[in-house]
Design an enzyme around this catalytic site. Structure first.
Site: not given
Ligand code: ARG
Length: 569
Positions: A131, A134, A137
């Site tokens: 992805k 954007h 994040h």
């Molecule tokens: N990749 C996930 C997202 O973009 C966030 C992960 C956050 N960290 C975790 N240990 N769950 O929503």
């Protein structure tokens, strides 16, 4: 000098000579001192009701008795007002002690070093593979990176983790699409955008030909089973995404100590599942394995689907344990949007049920939602801003302003970068983190008012004042800093240690951001109202020292939130 402690001592001495033993130490009294909302009420105030019980007197009586008894050369006045004892610090002494303390501590000013020997793990940014990066994040990246710097500033050993979203059936689908329609060079050239195209095409064609989905699932199974071809393509997709993301991280000055993402826990989940079973926590529910959280008012934590697949929380359980085992953290933070509140409450509850006392050291550092011009972000509908576009736009705008206002400047490109990136980071860290952000181009690219460029400009102004003032051997005359403008700057400088500490304790970088604005505004007011280059050298030396400490502190504070201010702009 610690005025609070010194006042605590004087109050204690005065009590012992008059009303008697308060049953408190000087440090206790110091800790109870408040900073009045208005400097007309003094620099510090002691609420005397804290002593009423021990001394069996009304707050007003205590305040009256003490107002005549507390004296010190650094105090110009002590007043009793409605049960409060208000302290006015002698202005010259206040300026001298505050500035000398800040100067002596240099880059460390504001840190009490209380994190020494402690470790914090911070999970932030945590982008998803295939992805594009954007603005959804941006908050986690900016907040997490600022916390990383702030904890280090306080002496913590900080471990930054990018918990990559690199697991799920969509990667099987992407490989299936790549095998059917993709080719190496196109993806290598087009990067993430090409992968997204393949994925979109896959989903479209799968509508007409559902058998494609089986193909996707089969590829994902091959990834799970460690099939070399599947892994090679999957790892390549990952490295292409990361290369794109790293360009953004480089621009932002954001770093990580670990990129162990979801797939890293592939072989670390079985032991957790076994453990849950052994501890009697797993329950079968329509073929799936769950941890029942009904007694805690939450839906069950789904650990294994009926087809045996693991879930997001299964990987987070393995990750939490792994982090504890690997880093033996004292604190483990997850900088993730509040949409995932339930997920983290479930995660921490399951850790607690497993008997891990350290579940208490885990904290979800939540932040608000990002929308774009009033609407939810949507990659599919193109209603989204890519972070590199945002940064490049901000840099271009900074570059144009420099060209117009300071065409003679050296290193225009580098400075434009510092300003443009700083504007965006500042924008992301300006509000209390839990507030939702509605993104508007003109707001993010605003360089006036309470913005990153404004604070950076103030810093550059200080640099130029200092360059003009040069060195002087004269001893500063601190009484020259008694005017309200200089006093306000000194007061803010003196408050920085407390501001930094609450930013740390509340995991709230916006407190630092706001501080940089307050200090800039106070300094600019001082700059307009007071002449610095006066002939009396001791006066000039005092105002120059104020400028120097302001500049250094603006720099420290900006660096904590991830801004890299230029000396000239
Ligand atoms: N990749 C996930 C997202 O973009 C966030 C992960 C956050 N960290 C975790 N240990 N769950 O929503």
């Amino acid at each position: 000098m610690d005025f609070k402690f010194a006042i605590g001592q004087r109050i204690l001495e005065a009590l012992n000579g008059t009303l008697g033993d308060p049953g408190l130490s000087a440090a206790d009294i110091a800790a109870a001192l408040e900073i009045p909302p208005d400097t007309a009420m003094g620099d510090f105030a002691f609420p005397c009701f804290k002593l009423s019980k021990a001394l069996r007197k009304s707050p007003a009586m205590i305040a009256d008795a003490l107002s005549g008894a507390v004296t010190a050369d650094f105090l110009s006045k002590v007043e009793s007002v409605k049960g409060y004892l208000n302290f006015f610090i002698d202005r010259a002494t206040f300026a001298e002690k505050t500035l000398r303390a800040a100067e002596a501590q240099g880059e460390k000013y504001g840190s009490d070093g209380s994190g020494a020997g402690k470790t914090v793990v911070i999970d932030y940014s945590s982008i998803n593979i295939a992805k594009r990066f954007h603005i959804g994040h941006l908050s986690t990246t900016a907040i997490g990176s600022a916390l990383y710097k702030l904890y280090k500033f306080f002496g913590w050993n900080a471990v930054g983790v990018n918990h990559l979203g690199d697991w799920g059936t969509q990667f099987g689908k992407m490989i299936a699409a790549y095998k059917r329609w993709g080719d190496h060079d196109t993806v290598a050239r087009g990067g993430v955008d090409e992968m997204v195209k393949l994925y979109v095409r896959f989903n479209e064609e799968a509508k007409a030909d559902p058998a494609l989905n089986d193909e996707g699932r089969a590829w994902f199974k091959r990834i799970e089973d460690g099939d070399p071809e599947a892994l090679e393509i999957f790892n390549w997709f990952k490295s292409v995404t990361l290369k794109d993301a790293e360009r953004v991280y480089d621009m932002l000055g954001v770093t990580f100590d670990s990129y162990a993402g979801e797939s890293f826990y592939n072989d670390k989940m079985q032991p957790v599942i076994d453990e849950l079973k052994a501890k009697g926590l797993l329950k079968e529910d329509q073929g799936a394995q769950i941890v029942d959280l009904e007694p805690y008012g939450m839906p069950p934590a789904l650990i294994l689907r009926s087809d045996g697949a693991t879930l997001y929380i299964t990987r987070d359980l393995a990750a939490a344990k792994y982090r504890k085992d690997t880093y033996n953290f004292d604190k483990s933070l997850y900088v993730v949007a509040y949409q995932q509140n339930l997920h983290f409450r479930q995660l921490f509850k399951v850790l607690e049920l497993m008997g891990y006392a350290w579940y208490k050291d885990c904290e979800h550092v939540a932040f608000g939602m990002v929308s774009y011009e009033g609407q939810a972000l949507s990659t599919r509908e193109g209603h989204v801003i890519y972070l590199d576009d945002l940064l490049n736009n901000a840099i271009a705008k900074a570059r144009a302003i420099i060209e117009e206002k300071s065409p003679e400047l050296e290193d225009k490109d580098a400075v434009a970068r510092q300003i443009g990136v700083g504007a965006v980071v500042f924008f992301a860290l300006y509000n209390n983190r839990i507030k939702d952000i509605d993104f508007w181009w003109d707001r993010a690219l605003n360089f006036d008012g309470e913005t990153g460029p404004y604070v950076m400009y103030t810093h550059a102004r200080c640099c130029s004042v200092l360059a003009k003032a040069g060195e002087t051997a004269a001893e500063p005359d601190f009484s020259a800093l008694s005017d309200p403008e200089a006093q306000e700057v000194v007061r803010l400088i003196g408050q920085f240690p407390e501001v930094a500490k609450s930013a740390l304790e509340r995991n709230e970088p916006s407190l630092i951001t706001r501080f940089t604005v307050d200090l800039s505004q106070a300094y600019n007011k001082f700059y307009y109202d007071q002449k610095i280059m006066v002939d009396e050298l001791p006066v000039r030396a005092a105002r120059t020292l104020l400028t120097k400490v302001t500049r250094d502190l603006l720099r420290t504070a900006m660096q904590l939130i991830g801004l890299n201010p230029p000396d000239r702009m």
